[in-house]
Design an enzyme around this catalytic site. Structure first.
Site, PDB file in Angstrom:
ATOM      1  CG  HIS A  81      -1.892   1.250   1.422  1.00  0.00           C
ATOM      2  ND1 HIS A  81      -3.115   1.164   0.451  1.00  0.00           N
ATOM      3  CD2 HIS A  81      -1.754   2.296   1.940  1.00  0.00           C
ATOM      4  CE1 HIS A  81      -3.885   2.068   0.743  1.00  0.00           C
ATOM      5  NE2 HIS A  81      -2.993   2.848   1.622  1.00  0.00           N
ATOM      6  CG  ASP A 160     -11.659   4.053   5.863  1.00  0.00           C
ATOM      7  OD1 ASP A 160     -11.005   4.899   6.566  1.00  0.00           O
ATOM      8  OD2 ASP A 160     -11.109   3.687   4.692  1.00  0.00           O
ATOM      9  NE  ARG A 167      -9.446  11.095   8.160  1.00  0.00           N
ATOM     10  CZ  ARG A 167      -8.475   9.997   7.564  1.00  0.00           C
ATOM     11  NH1 ARG A 167      -8.834   8.998   7.529  1.00  0.00           N
ATOM     12  NH2 ARG A 167      -7.057  10.519   7.475  1.00  0.00           N
ATOM     13  CB  SER A 182      -8.172   5.037   7.258  1.00  0.00           C
ATOM     14  OG  SER A 182      -8.394   4.950   5.928  1.00  0.00           O
ATOM     15  CE  LYS A 186      -8.488   2.135   3.321  1.00  0.00           C
ATOM     16  NZ  LYS A 186      -8.681   3.508   2.835  1.00  0.00           N
TER      17      LYS A 186
END
Ligand code: URA
Length: 407
Positions: A81, A160, A167, A182, A186
């Site tokens: 990620h 999220d 946000r 967050s 995921k």
């Protein structure tokens, strides 16, 4: 009750899991209003969260949706990620590179929004490429070729998603505990066994300082430990864009050049570092042995062949990657040394050419973007070509302020 929870956080007290569940699940179910959640998120931004609050929130995010079961693959699944950067096409390089070494990569990716691109948009710029696969197709492809990149099939961490959208419009994106929960929710819901996270730091990233990046890194690793999932991180620079090409199809072309062995520099180095960590985790070997395998796979063409096999399997036609746009060349208006290329300004320029979305339903032009022709440290003469801009917008107006620092 909701007001008590908000006040408790505003007054710096630690919240229990039940209290966090009440307010966050209430928000998912529309019982808690946007304005209440906005106040609560700001209180978190200002007063932070304890580790146990972060673990609880990650758990609440995970359980708000589906959890992907990848247990049909009997090898260790390693995911990667990035916290989001300009010109960051490492997934296109790293995923086939790792898969070429028999470490399966089954990746759910997203689309870009604002200045950061998304892998799914980049892949979709390849004519014919299918980004929406069914679970059956994912399973078969994973078994056949060991690499799948697809848009999300199941509703992973929908809470999220809802909180992130709020946000984004309430100046609460840069809270480290909110970012950590967050990302990890995921990845865990996505079925990964082990995770490598590239934390971008600099003017073109969500995280602006090395200190914040280090805190995020340690929190991500702690959440991993809590879930018995190994997490390794890399902190990488995002003051300048990664590589030379920014824009969807242009980034696929650059990734292809890296896999062919035609590009050296930061993009190659970071890709090798990420891939080495993933292979090390997937095979249980040390990172320097993994690095040798990674470099070998780049050199002997296995990584490139895996990329071509993957694109073909998902119906993409890689031979049809012509850039269909008008080209505008940007030349230096003075001589000197190129000191910096501002990532954020380049990203804004690329978005203005049609390569990015302002809101999530906008169309993007896959052909649009920027190709940077010089490297930081190069000696520049007035009139030298600095960049080529690609766009299909009629009479485009370019804002080049502050992009190239020459002195
Ligand atoms: N990436 C995410 O998925 N979530 C964040 O909050 C920030 C970056």
């Amino acid at each position: 009750m909701i007001l008590d929870i908000i006040s408790k956080k505003a007054n710096k007290y630690e919240l229990t899991k039940e209290e966090l569940e009440t307010i966050f699940m209430g928000y998912l179910n529309d019982e808690v209003k946007d304005y209440q959640m906005s106040a609560f998120l700001m209180a978190i931004c200002i007063n932070d969260m304890s580790d146990s609050e972060v673990f609880a929130l990650t758990d609440i995010f995970i359980k708000s949706g589906d959890i992907l079961d990848l247990s049909f693959i009997d090898k260790i699944k390693v995911d990667k990620h990035s916290t989001g950067g300009v010109g960051d096409k490492t997934t296109l390089i790293v995923a086939p590179l790792v898969a070429s070494l028999n470490v399966p990569v089954i990746k759910m990716s997203g689309r870009g929004l604002g200045y950061t691109g998304g892998t799914i948009d980049k892949l979709e710029s390849i004519p014919g490429f299918r980004v929406s696969l069914t679970e059956e197709e994912i399973k078969k492809q994973a078994q056949d070729i060991g690499i799948v990149i697809t848009s999300q099939t199941k509703d992973l961490a929908p809470l999220d998603k809802k909180v992130y959208a709020l946000r984004d419009v309430t100046a609460t994106t840069n809270s480290i505990p909110l970012i950590a929960s967050s990302i990890m929710s995921k990845k865990i819901a996505g079925g990964a066994d082990k995770i490598v996270i590239d934390i971008k730091v600099g003017c073109g990233a969500l995280i602006k300082t090395k200190e914040e990046a280090e805190r995020l890194s340690s929190l991500l690793i702690k959440i991993g430990t809590y879930y018995q999932e190994e997490v390794r991180t890399v902190i990488s620079n995002m003051d300048r864009p990664l590589g030379h090409n920014i824009g969807n199809k242009l980034e696929v072309l650059e990734a292809l050049e890296v896999l062919k062995g035609n590009v050296k520099g930061e993009l190659l180095d970071l890709s090798v570092e990420l891939a080495s960590k993933m292979v090390s985790m997937g095979k249980g070997i040390n990172e320097s042995d993994a690095r040798k395998e990674v470099l070998e796979s780049l050199e002997n063409g296995k990584a490139l062949n895996k990329f071509l096999e993957f694109v073909k399997y998902q119906h993409g036609n890689i031979d049809d990657l012509e850039i269909d746009a008008k080209v505008y060349n940007i030349k230096a208006n003075k001589s000197g040394t190129l000191k910096n290329i501002n990532a954020l300004s380049i990203a804004k320029l690329s978005e203005s050419l049609g390569a990015g979305r302002k809101s999530k339903d906008d169309d993007i032009d896959y052909n649009a973007g920027v190709v940077i022709k010089k490297d930081i440290g190069d000696e520049i003469k007035e009139g030298d070509l600095l960049a080529s801009l690609y766009t299909n917008i009629d009479n485009p107006k370019f804002n080049l302020d502050g992009i190239f620092e020459i002195s």
